[in-house]
Design a protein around this motif. Structure first.
Motif, PDB file in Angstrom:
ATOM      1  N   ASP A   6     -52.500  30.720  19.461  1.00  0.00           N
ATOM      2  CA  ASP A   6     -53.681  31.211  18.748  1.00  0.00           C
ATOM      3  C   ASP A   6     -54.928  30.410  19.087  1.00  0.00           C
ATOM      4  N   GLN A  29     -60.636  29.683  18.146  1.00  0.00           N
ATOM      5  CA  GLN A  29     -60.259  30.873  18.913  1.00  0.00           C
ATOM      6  C   GLN A  29     -61.326  31.139  19.974  1.00  0.00           C
ATOM      7  N   PRO A  37     -53.067  37.451  22.915  1.00  0.00           N
ATOM      8  CA  PRO A  37     -53.862  37.817  24.095  1.00  0.00           C
ATOM      9  C   PRO A  37     -53.326  39.045  24.826  1.00  0.00           C
ATOM     10  N   PHE A  78     -62.651  34.071  22.903  1.00  0.00           N
ATOM     11  CA  PHE A  78     -62.543  35.464  23.300  1.00  0.00           C
ATOM     12  C   PHE A  78     -63.533  35.779  24.419  1.00  0.00           C
ATOM     13  N   GLU A 128     -58.860  38.478  23.046  1.00  0.00           N
ATOM     14  CA  GLU A 128     -58.502  37.067  23.115  1.00  0.00           C
ATOM     15  C   GLU A 128     -58.669  36.553  24.545  1.00  0.00           C
TER      16      GLU A 128
END
Length: 830
Positions: free
Chosen positions: A382, A481, A680, A483, A489
């Motif tokens: 994550d 996180q 992802p 992205f 992701e």
């Protein structure tokens, strides 16, 4: 005398000089300097050799101690006498020599007076000990004049129990007898020479405490003696009953959890239900998490002790990270900056040298000196996760962000957001500085859900984004996180590029004129709400006239969802919105929020209730009868509603999701595609053409037409859109859903055995119907079972699903037994 390398004290002295090892919160040498000041000494010369800067940078010129300090550096070993001779140009009157790595509380003024009264050239401080075999014995006459020296005698040669403590008073003239061309020792060479020359050498038997910090056991004993007040030291902090010392800013829930004697330095934190047992020494900023217990152990500064850790009679260095459920046995010594993974057992007597990482679930029987048990991985499933100010400090965050910026082109733009906790703010600010340093610009959304940042990235062409939040299971853990376009992701390729720059520290740091800028986009949440509204059948939702209960879980979704519920005509009873008075909601658990929402649904007669997680990514449903809908059933509910409206498209699910999804969609125009069981991979699949929905068990759902990512706000609005034409109670719809019988077990598996397990299981199942897309998934007439290695922990996951709970348990048991058998065979042949 502070040149000692302290080889017998390793690993404590692997990266610091022996005099700097701490005794009740202060370096040993600092206690000696305070003793000198107490007895009227003001001018101090420190002889240094091994890592001299560690001592020099700590004490400087001695002003903070009320002393005038200078340093004499040995470029090559000169022996005890040779090192003092090196500073002879500054020794023009009677002077005292004392070790910086032997703890004592002698009356030094009394020793000097004895020296002067006798007119001695040398006076040696003596101490009576029970076992003199490890020391140099000094034999004196009735007046104290030295008659002979014995270096480390046998019992047959022991004529006295008075030993040489290494504390001397000398006249400057004796230094001229020390040669400058070779190492030379006081007790072995200079003093016997002076005795032979007939010079007046005296010994003075001293009262008080003396302990050479020569090995780990003596080091630990010196700390314990300080707690028992057997040695007179200036122990920092406030002394309470039972010989408990507390420094400034100590946080502790219940003083009864500390059993004296004990020392807790400045800013130590002891969580509820943690216990500090007798003879515990915790230097500054040590943190004990819930149910941890320390006894008879010395813990150096800024070390983190995880939940349910047990440490008995051990020594732990600085900045260590001891993860949850670790057991550290007696006589263990761990150096600085060591990470010990969860559920590890360190056996008695083991030495772990600095900067090592021990993988989770290990049993450590042997010393770790040169090798490291496992290479640290920056990215987990994550993103990047770490304990605040333990393994994820502002310094680490800045370096990580610089690696991210280096992986992007100069002049690129990145969007940033965070949760409301102060720790998230601290880490995000460090991240922004690091990214700017590489010439990359940052759009700072401040406190908003990650979904808004992802939407801005998708709609405004930013190259990447990141979101800083708290881990759902632990408010001490920060999760970062990452992205990329179009809001999915971060890919494995991008992660590896960042990890390469982070590990090698090959960072692109630009000049002053090229430093990246910071902007604060206006109306980001309004733009998000407008685009989401445009993707909904707003008229149908308004016509239905929903009444719902929304528990925001203190998330930033309360800044966004009201912009949608009003125009959609939804009557909402809100709870636990974001508030400056409760910025993190850290005392509220998901279970307690769900319980409160169930009560509210029943009280107001709502059509449904919804609970958001803290990140506003996952949602949890309550039906109109105030019953919680399991996340497995919620996923199937979405599928039933999507499949009933006749639309065409693809739906993406991880391979571990129940096969009931295929049965529900039989006869529809929808196609199921399976992905690897990682977020992802799921969001990557969701962003492909034709995919209209993706989801996994756990409360996360993706509507890629709007945003290819978990988004609780969008998931709720889409659910209302799907429910609007149905006109039936939610509880009735849920009651018609098939039951899922997926079972999941975790099998402990050392990292080194994972490859073996997968190879052997593949060979054993080669004649069966298998799917190798992610792990090994095997099928038969009863259902399926799957073995899947965990990428972050030393465990193997076993999933299974049959036509009944019994069949699922049978399938899981068979595959688990196969995995455990491989591990047992490997252990038997080890």
């Amino acid at each position: 005398m502070a040149g000692g390398e302290g080889t017998r004290l390793r690993p404590l002295t692997s990266n610091q000089p022996k005099p700097m090892v701490p005794i009740v919160g202060k370096p040993c040498i600092e206690h000696i300097l305070e003793l000198l000041r107490k007895h009227g000494f003001e001018d101090v010369i420190v002889t240094v050799a091994f890592l001299p800067q560690a001592i020099r940078s700590y004490f400087g010129n001695g002003e903070t101690l009320g002393l005038r300090m200078e340093y004499s550096v040995e470029e090559s070993p000169l022996g005890t006498a040779g090192s003092v001779r090196l500073a002879s140009d500054r020794l023009d009157e009677t002077f005292l020599v004392i070790s910086g790595d032997a703890l004592c509380d002698f009356d030094l003024a009394e020793l000097v007076q004895f020296h002067r009264d006798r007119g001695a050239a040398v006076t040696i401080g003596l101490k009576s000990v029970e076992n003199p075999l490890e020391f140099g014995i000094v034999v004196t006459d009735g007046e104290g004049r030295v008659e002979r020296f014995l270096e480390k005698p046998s019992w047959s040669q022991v004529f006295s129990d008075t030993i040489n403590t290494g504390v001397y008073v000398l006249e400057p003239e004796v230094l001229k007898h020390i040669p400058s061309d070779r190492p030379y020792d006081f007790s072995k060479e200079l003093f016997p020479l002076l005795l032979e020359m007939g010079r007046p050498i005296y010994g003075y038997a001293m009262d008080g405490y003396w302990q050479d910090i020569g090995n780990l056991e003596q080091y630990r004993q010196a700390n314990f003696d300080a707690l028992d007040e057997r040695v007179d030291l200036e122990v920092p902090g406030v002394r309470l009953r039972g010989n408990v010392w507390l420094g400034e800013g100590v946080e502790i829930d219940d003083l009864n959890r500390i059993e004296g004697p004990a020392f807790l330095g400045n800013y130590c934190r002891v969580a509820p239900d943690a216990t500090v047992g007798p003879y515990s020494v915790l230097s500054a900023s040590v943190a004990l998490r819930e149910r941890a217990r320390i006894s008879s152990s010395v813990i150096d500064a800024s070390t983190h002790i995880g939940r349910s850790v047990l440490i008995e009679s051990a020594i732990i260095g600085r900045n260590c990270d001891i993860r949850s459920h670790v057991r550290i046995h007696e006589d263990v010594a761990i150096g600085d900056r060591v990470t010990v993974g969860a559920e590890t057992v360190v056996m008695p007597g083991v030495r772990i040298y600095p900067f090592k990482e021990v993988e989770s679930g290990s049993q450590v029987f042997e010393n770790l000196i040169f090798e490291s048990r496992s290479a640290p991985h920056l990215f987990g499933q994550d993103g990047v996760t770490g304990l605040v100010n333990v393994d994820l400090t502002p310094e680490t965050a800045l370096r990580l962000a610089s690696a991210v910026g280096t992986a992007l082109k100069r002049g690129a733009r990145i969007v940033a957001s965070r949760e409301s906790a102060p720790a998230c703010r601290m880490i995000k600010r460090a991240m922004i500085s690091g990214i700017n340093s590489t010439g990359v610009h940052v759009a700072d959304l401040r406190v908003l859900p990650a979904a808004v940042a992802r939407h801005l990235l998708k709609s405004h062409g930013y190259e990447a984004g990141f979101h800083v939040g708290l881990h759902p299971s632990d408010p001490e853990l920060v999760k970062i996180q990452f992205f990329e376009q179009p809001g999915i992701e971060a890919s494995v390729t991008f992660q590896k590029e960042v990890e390469k720059h982070f590990t090698r520290q090959e960072l692109r740091l630009v000049g002053a004129s090229d430093v990246g800028g910071i902007s604060y986009p206006a109306r980001a949440r309004e733009g998000y709400a407008d685009d989401l509204m445009g993707s909904l059948d707003a008229d149908a939702i308004r016509e239905r006239g929903f009444r719902i209960v929304v528990d925001y879980g203190y998330s930033a979704a309360s800044f966004v969802l009201p912009l949608l519920l009003g125009p959609l005509g939804v009557e909402a009873v809100a709870a636990h919105t974001f508030s400056p008075d409760h910025p993190t909601g850290e005392t509220a658990t998901l279970r307690s929020l769900i319980g409160q929402t169930k009560s509210l649904v029943g009280a107001v007669g709502a059509d449904l209730g919804v609970v958001f997680d803290r990140a506003a990514e996952r949602l949890y449903l309550i039906d109109d009868r105030a019953r919680e809908i399991p996340v497995e059933q919620t996923l199937l509910l979405y599928l039933r509603l999507i499949g009933s409206d006749g639309r065409r498209g693809k739906l993406a699910f991880p391979v571990t999701v129940t096969s009931q999804v295929d049965k529900i969609l039989e006869g529809s125009n929808l196609e199921v595609i399976r992905t690897q069981s990682s977020l992802p991979e799921l969001t990557k699949a969701a962003s492909q053409d034709g995919v209209i929905f993706a989801g996994a068990v756990g409360g996360g759902y993706v509507f890629p037409e709007f945003l290819p990512a978990y988004d609780a706000t969008a998931s709720l609005c889409k659910l209302l859109e799907l429910l609007a034409p149905v006109r039936r109670p939610l509880s009735e719809l849920v009651s018609e859903l098939p039951a899922s019988h997926v079972v999941h077990r975790q099998v402990p598996c050392p990292w080194a055995q994972k490859g073996l397990v997968m190879r052997v299981v593949t060979e054993r199942l080669k004649d069966r119907e298998v799917d190798l897309r992610d792990g090994i998934k095997v099928f038969d007439e009863r259902g399926w079972a799957q073995v899947l290695p965990d990428p972050d922990e030393p465990i193997v996951h076993v999933y299974a699903e049959g036509g009944s709970a019994e069949a699922s348990a049978e399938l899981e048991g068979e595959l688990r037994a196969l995995v455990e058998g491989v591990l047992q065979d490997a252990e038997a042949h080890a």
